[in-house]
Design a protein around this motif. Structure first.
Motif, PDB file in Angstrom:
ATOM      1  N   UNK A 106      55.415  68.201  22.801  1.00 23.54           N
ATOM      2  CA  UNK A 106      56.332  67.069  22.830  1.00 23.54           C
ATOM      3  C   UNK A 106      57.610  67.501  23.545  1.00 23.54           C
ATOM      4  N   UNK A 107      58.354  66.533  24.042  1.00 24.88           N
ATOM      5  CA  UNK A 107      59.593  66.858  24.766  1.00 24.88           C
ATOM      6  C   UNK A 107      60.603  67.559  23.856  1.00 24.88           C
ATOM      7  N   UNK A 122      55.019  69.236  33.905  1.00 29.45           N
ATOM      8  CA  UNK A 122      54.481  67.911  34.202  1.00 29.45           C
ATOM      9  C   UNK A 122      54.803  67.031  33.009  1.00 29.45           C
ATOM     10  N   UNK A 123      55.551  65.984  33.244  1.00 28.61           N
ATOM     11  CA  UNK A 123      55.899  65.064  32.155  1.00 28.61           C
ATOM     12  C   UNK A 123      55.176  63.741  32.349  1.00 28.61           C
ATOM     13  N   UNK A 124      54.363  63.398  31.365  1.00 23.05           N
ATOM     14  CA  UNK A 124      53.721  62.082  31.373  1.00 23.05           C
ATOM     15  C   UNK A 124      54.558  61.129  30.527  1.00 23.05           C
ATOM     16  N   UNK A 125      54.443  59.840  30.814  1.00 19.55           N
ATOM     17  CA  UNK A 125      55.199  58.803  30.114  1.00 19.55           C
ATOM     18  C   UNK A 125      56.695  59.146  30.127  1.00 19.55           C
ATOM     19  N   UNK A 126      57.215  59.420  31.308  1.00 14.92           N
ATOM     20  CA  UNK A 126      58.605  59.874  31.454  1.00 14.92           C
ATOM     21  C   UNK A 126      59.621  58.811  31.063  1.00 14.92           C
ATOM     22  N   UNK A 127      59.169  57.574  30.900  1.00 14.42           N
ATOM     23  CA  UNK A 127      60.090  56.500  30.532  1.00 14.42           C
ATOM     24  C   UNK A 127      59.918  56.070  29.080  1.00 14.42           C
ATOM     25  N   UNK A 128      59.273  56.903  28.278  1.00 12.66           N
ATOM     26  CA  UNK A 128      58.949  56.507  26.905  1.00 12.66           C
ATOM     27  C   UNK A 128      59.983  57.034  25.905  1.00 12.66           C
ATOM     28  N   UNK A 129      60.124  56.334  24.796  1.00 16.50           N
ATOM     29  CA  UNK A 129      60.895  56.796  23.648  1.00 16.50           C
ATOM     30  C   UNK A 129      60.185  58.004  23.030  1.00 16.50           C
ATOM     31  N   UNK A 130      60.906  59.026  22.572  1.00 18.64           N
ATOM     32  CA  UNK A 130      62.358  59.137  22.480  1.00 18.64           C
ATOM     33  C   UNK A 130      63.021  59.874  23.655  1.00 18.64           C
ATOM     34  N   UNK A 131      62.258  60.255  24.683  1.00 20.01           N
ATOM     35  CA  UNK A 131      62.840  61.031  25.777  1.00 20.01           C
ATOM     36  C   UNK A 131      63.754  60.188  26.660  1.00 20.01           C
ATOM     37  N   UNK A 148      59.357  70.282  38.688  1.00 23.13           N
ATOM     38  CA  UNK A 148      58.757  69.298  37.786  1.00 23.13           C
ATOM     39  C   UNK A 148      58.040  68.183  38.543  1.00 23.13           C
ATOM     40  N   UNK A 149      57.126  67.542  37.787  1.00 24.04           N
ATOM     41  CA  UNK A 149      56.431  66.326  38.218  1.00 24.04           C
ATOM     42  C   UNK A 149      56.567  65.320  37.081  1.00 24.04           C
ATOM     43  N   UNK A 150      57.018  64.124  37.401  1.00 21.90           N
ATOM     44  CA  UNK A 150      57.075  63.054  36.407  1.00 21.90           C
ATOM     45  C   UNK A 150      56.000  62.027  36.721  1.00 21.90           C
TER      46      UNK A 150
END
Length: 332
Positions: A106-107, A122-131, A148-150
């Motif tokens: 998790x972030x 690599x970050x998936x769901x970069x626009x998701x709560x709580x990040x 990084x890759x979003x």
């Protein structure tokens, strides 16, 4: 050399292959990447080649997602696809193989790696709560990564800076994204309308997923429908969320009534979606696009219905439809 070989259950499309190759080129050129890929387009699999490239060249990779349950599911999935690789898993209260060449976490857990940054995150769901929108978590993310890759389906223009942006507007099966339909109905008829559409959809499809804005709504509507259908209501407070979700996927339930806890990361064969009280502020454009993305993901079930029900139109409802129609018209 660490063996990071992997296998896929399908062949990448030409667009997927282009993005996969470009991610490696960007990494070698010290360029960060953003992949704007529609829900169900196989964006996780697009990242496999860059994971292999970095690890087999002596680097460490982290695949991070804001929500714990998605990390658990991703760990199981990637472990099958990378059978020879030790993969770590970290989330609140759990830690496994934290020194592995590939970490899934998790972030929130990225704080552990600020002093020893990953060669690639690599970050998936970069626009998701709580990040999303959390300054502390964002700062930790940038300090824990050399590159990084979003990945996201719904990042907006203000979320993009100096990254190389690649767009994939088609799922791997090549069909258009199903477009939601809006039904403006007086509130006193919502229950009648819900029953009508569930009955109608189940005549030709296997499962109906109903989204509601409040936790109390999930159990309320489940209780009203339980004499007619095999139904459960779930939210972030549900003790058996995973079990009920699994039952729904396996066809043991006809209807699952849920809050936005299931807006992302769930793939269900032949599912149809109803959003009740779709004009509520919790259903913003991003959320509605993610919810619509539950439909039409699997080969053989590429089409489907997404019904947005309320007693008024909202800007988010209109923008969601406009965005999906725009994606369907794009040529990339």
């Amino acid at each position: 050399m660490t063996d990071a070989s992997y296998h896929l259950s399908f062949r990448l499309s030409s667009r997927q292959q282009f993005i996969s190759d470009q991610l490696i080129t960007n990494y070698e050129n010290a360029t960060n990447s953003i992949v704007l890929a529609v829900c169900g387009s196989g964006k996780t699999e697009i990242s496999y080649a860059i994971i292999k490239h970095v690890i087999e060249n002596g680097g460490r990779v982290c695949f991070t997602i804001p929500r714990r349950q998605l990390c658990i599911e991703l760990h199981e999935r990637i472990q099958k696809d990378f059978p020879h690789l030790t993969i770590g898993l970290l989330y609140g209260g759990y830690q496994e193989n934290s020194d592995a060449p590939l970490i899934i976490c998790t972030t929130h857990q990225l704080y552990r790696f600020v002093s020893s940054p990953f060669d690639l995150i690599i970050m998936d769901e970069a626009d998701a709560f709580p990040f999303y929108g959390d300054d502390v978590l964002n700062s930790i993310f940038y300090h824990a990564s050399k590159r990084y890759i979003k990945l996201s389906a719904t990042l907006l223009e203000e979320d993009i800076h100096d990254e190389c942006v690649m767009i994939m507007n088609r799922r791997y099966h090549g069909h258009d994204l199903p477009v939601p339909h809006i039904y403006i109905i007086p509130q006193f008829l919502w229950l009648i309308s819900l029953k009508y559409w569930i009955k109608k959809l189940l005549e030709t499809h296997q499962k109906v997923l109903v989204y509601v804005p409040r936790k109390s709504d999930a159990q309320y509507y489940a209780d009203l429908l339980k004499d007619t259908y095999k139904v459960q209501g779930v939210s972030s407070e549900s003790l058996y969320l995973n079990e009920y979700t699994k039952d729904f996927k396996e066809g043991l339930l006809d209807v699952l009534i849920t809050t936005t806890i299931l807006e992302r990361g769930i793939t269900i064969e032949d599912v149809q979606v109803i959003v009740l009280e779709a004009g509520d502020r919790i259903f913003d454009e991003r959320t509605l696009i993610q919810i619509a993305g539950r439909v039409g993901r699997k080969i053989g079930y590429e089409d489907g219905r997404i019904l947005l029900i309320d007693n008024h139109y909202s800007k988010a409802m209109k923008e969601c439809i406009k965005t999906i129609q725009k994606l369907n018209r794009m040529s990339v």
